[in-house]
Design an enzyme around this catalytic site. Sequence first.
Site, PDB file in Angstrom:
ATOM      1  N   SER A  25      67.050 -74.312   9.437  1.00 59.33           N
ATOM      2  CA  SER A  25      65.843 -74.358   8.603  1.00 59.33           C
ATOM      3  C   SER A  25      65.670 -72.994   7.929  1.00 59.33           C
ATOM      4  O   SER A  25      66.148 -71.981   8.464  1.00 59.33           O
ATOM      5  CB  SER A  25      64.625 -74.617   9.500  1.00 59.33           C
ATOM      6  OG  SER A  25      63.429 -74.283   8.839  1.00 59.33           O
TER       7      SER A  25
ATOM      8  N   TYR B 183      59.760 -72.834  17.465  1.00 59.55           N
ATOM      9  CA  TYR B 183      60.716 -73.456  16.521  1.00 59.55           C
ATOM     10  C   TYR B 183      61.457 -72.382  15.733  1.00 59.55           C
ATOM     11  O   TYR B 183      62.681 -72.432  15.592  1.00 59.55           O
ATOM     12  CB  TYR B 183      59.937 -74.388  15.593  1.00 59.55           C
ATOM     13  CG  TYR B 183      60.735 -75.085  14.510  1.00 59.55           C
ATOM     14  CD1 TYR B 183      61.495 -76.214  14.795  1.00 59.55           C
ATOM     15  CD2 TYR B 183      60.685 -74.648  13.184  1.00 59.55           C
ATOM     16  CE1 TYR B 183      62.195 -76.881  13.795  1.00 59.55           C
ATOM     17  CE2 TYR B 183      61.380 -75.308  12.176  1.00 59.55           C
ATOM     18  CZ  TYR B 183      62.127 -76.429  12.490  1.00 59.55           C
ATOM     19  OH  TYR B 183      62.822 -77.096  11.496  1.00 59.55           O
TER      20      TYR B 183
ATOM     21  N   LYS C 282      65.508 -71.880  15.809  1.00 56.73           N
ATOM     22  CA  LYS C 282      66.339 -71.993  14.600  1.00 56.73           C
ATOM     23  C   LYS C 282      67.071 -70.673  14.324  1.00 56.73           C
ATOM     24  O   LYS C 282      68.222 -70.693  13.883  1.00 56.73           O
ATOM     25  CB  LYS C 282      65.485 -72.418  13.399  1.00 56.73           C
ATOM     26  CG  LYS C 282      64.973 -73.868  13.486  1.00 56.73           C
ATOM     27  CD  LYS C 282      66.096 -74.878  13.593  1.00 56.73           C
ATOM     28  CE  LYS C 282      65.609 -76.322  13.391  1.00 56.73           C
ATOM     29  NZ  LYS C 282      66.693 -77.311  13.550  1.00 56.73           N
TER      30      LYS C 282
HETATM   31  P1  NAP Z   1      62.567 -86.474  11.344  1.00 59.92           P
HETATM   32  O1  NAP Z   1      62.336 -87.200  10.050  1.00 59.92           O
HETATM   33  O2  NAP Z   1      61.413 -86.195  12.225  1.00 59.92           O
HETATM   34  O3  NAP Z   1      63.703 -87.271  12.159  1.00 59.92           O
HETATM   35  C1  NAP Z   1      64.028 -86.838  13.410  1.00 59.92           C
HETATM   36  C2  NAP Z   1      65.283 -87.532  13.862  1.00 59.92           C
HETATM   37  O4  NAP Z   1      65.720 -86.893  15.072  1.00 59.92           O
HETATM   38  C3  NAP Z   1      65.072 -88.986  14.199  1.00 59.92           C
HETATM   39  O5  NAP Z   1      66.267 -89.682  13.931  1.00 59.92           O
HETATM   40  C4  NAP Z   1      64.794 -88.945  15.710  1.00 59.92           C
HETATM   41  O6  NAP Z   1      65.133 -90.160  16.395  1.00 59.92           O
HETATM   42  C5  NAP Z   1      65.741 -87.846  16.121  1.00 59.92           C
HETATM   43  N1  NAP Z   1      65.404 -87.159  17.354  1.00 59.92           N
HETATM   44  C6  NAP Z   1      64.252 -86.507  17.672  1.00 59.92           C
HETATM   45  N2  NAP Z   1      64.350 -85.992  18.906  1.00 59.92           N
HETATM   46  C7  NAP Z   1      65.595 -86.295  19.368  1.00 59.92           C
HETATM   47  C8  NAP Z   1      66.272 -86.071  20.573  1.00 59.92           C
HETATM   48  N3  NAP Z   1      65.699 -85.399  21.577  1.00 59.92           N
HETATM   49  N4  NAP Z   1      67.531 -86.569  20.715  1.00 59.92           N
HETATM   50  C9  NAP Z   1      68.120 -87.269  19.719  1.00 59.92           C
HETATM   51  N5  NAP Z   1      67.510 -87.522  18.544  1.00 59.92           N
HETATM   52  C10 NAP Z   1      66.261 -87.056  18.384  1.00 59.92           C
HETATM   53  O7  NAP Z   1      63.268 -85.053  11.130  1.00 59.92           O
HETATM   54  P2  NAP Z   1      63.769 -84.345   9.766  1.00 59.92           P
HETATM   55  O8  NAP Z   1      62.574 -83.809   9.076  1.00 59.92           O
HETATM   56  O9  NAP Z   1      64.700 -85.262   9.039  1.00 59.92           O
HETATM   57  O10 NAP Z   1      64.559 -83.093  10.362  1.00 59.92           O
HETATM   58  C11 NAP Z   1      65.943 -83.144  10.624  1.00 59.92           C
HETATM   59  C12 NAP Z   1      66.474 -81.736  10.834  1.00 59.92           C
HETATM   60  O11 NAP Z   1      66.213 -80.939   9.673  1.00 59.92           O
HETATM   61  C13 NAP Z   1      65.847 -80.983  12.003  1.00 59.92           C
HETATM   62  O12 NAP Z   1      66.822 -80.160  12.600  1.00 59.92           O
HETATM   63  C14 NAP Z   1      64.788 -80.117  11.332  1.00 59.92           C
HETATM   64  O13 NAP Z   1      64.486 -78.970  12.093  1.00 59.92           O
HETATM   65  C15 NAP Z   1      65.519 -79.770  10.054  1.00 59.92           C
HETATM   66  N6  NAP Z   1      64.627 -79.344   8.946  1.00 59.92           N
HETATM   67  C16 NAP Z   1      63.725 -80.233   8.410  1.00 59.92           C
HETATM   68  C17 NAP Z   1      62.924 -79.799   7.360  1.00 59.92           C
HETATM   69  C18 NAP Z   1      61.921 -80.718   6.685  1.00 59.92           C
HETATM   70  O14 NAP Z   1      61.188 -80.212   5.812  1.00 59.92           O
HETATM   71  N7  NAP Z   1      61.864 -81.998   7.021  1.00 59.92           N
HETATM   72  C19 NAP Z   1      63.017 -78.489   6.892  1.00 59.92           C
HETATM   73  C20 NAP Z   1      63.931 -77.628   7.480  1.00 59.92           C
HETATM   74  C21 NAP Z   1      64.728 -78.082   8.509  1.00 59.92           C
HETATM   75  P3  NAP Z   1      64.053 -91.404  16.544  1.00 59.92           P
HETATM   76  O15 NAP Z   1      64.035 -92.057  15.179  1.00 59.92           O
HETATM   77  O16 NAP Z   1      64.651 -92.280  17.568  1.00 59.92           O
HETATM   78  O17 NAP Z   1      62.755 -90.785  16.902  1.00 59.92           O
END
Ligand code: NAP
Length: 256
Positions: free
Chosen positions: A148, A161, A165
């Site tokens: 991130s 967090y 990261k």
């Molecule tokens: P999200 O929409 O909340 O989706 C989370 C995903 O992770 C879902 O598939 C969930 O499964 C799964 N998950 C959660 N806990 C888990 C665990 N303990 N074991 C296995 N799977 C698990 O997340 P996102 O926003 O796409 O984020 C994805 C990545 O990008 C993360 O590493 C996050 O830190 C990073 N990121 C996101 C953003 C942003 O703005 N969204 C920005 C920077 C970085 P279920 O569907 O079964 O719950």
Amino acid sequence: MKTKDEGSLKGRVAIVTGASRGIGRAIAVGLAREGAFLVVNYASKAAAADEVVSEIRAAGGNAVAVQADVGDLAQHERLIAAARDGFGQLDILVNNAAVTKRETFLEATTDGWDRTMDVDLKGVYFLSQAAARLMVAQKSGKIINISSVHDARPMLANSIYNIAKAGLVMLTKSLALELAESGIQVNCVSPGAILTDETRDRLADPAYRAKVLAKIPARRVGEPDDVVGAVLLLASAASNYINGATLYVDGGMLLQ
Ligand code: NAP
């Protein structure tokens, strides 16, 4: 239009953690479009993961959904087995799953610390170890960690967090250094603000959205698909001389 048989990842086998929704889902679909066979990991939402598998299969690809909490090391073998025994090898691991428990430093609890570190750092480290043991034997492999912008610039009231990261960036460099001689590259992709279930509610608030947009030179919030290109590069042979790098996919957010 390229067919799957001509894709840059034809016949490669990939695990994407947290691939049932959001960024992980887009990455899984993107890798499959390039011909990779997919292990679609999820934590609890089986129907969402099944939907991803159906989408990949409907487009002529091959995928299987596997439930595993990456924060529980005992469950990692399920993911490894799905690649090794189900598809015969493991070429690409995308450590995408993460949790975040937003709380101020003064309110933070050891439970929040332990869960975040277990999923976002310890789980990544040991799942990578299990994957690398297969990759070393193959003398090739790609490990891609989704971090991130907050690995470089802290988010207010989300210190655990931020720390996890930032640790992921050093994890990436450390593993890259050790695994390079085995023909394995370990790299990091660090997204900025991306519209997913994790951010949707907050970004629906006009005041919060305006504050976020003011920090993004591209003047838009990213979509999960915006992250896919960087991952495809780091999963393909085009990146065989890129190792230990962190690629920011943030619309320029870190520039100012
Ligand atoms: P999200 O929409 O909340 O989706 C989370 C995903 O992770 C879902 O598939 C969930 O499964 C799964 N998950 C959660 N806990 C888990 C665990 N303990 N074991 C296995 N799977 C698990 O997340 P996102 O926003 O796409 O984020 C994805 C990545 O990008 C993360 O590493 C996050 O830190 C990073 N990121 C996101 C953003 C942003 O703005 N969204 C920005 C920077 C970085 P279920 O569907 O079964 O719950």
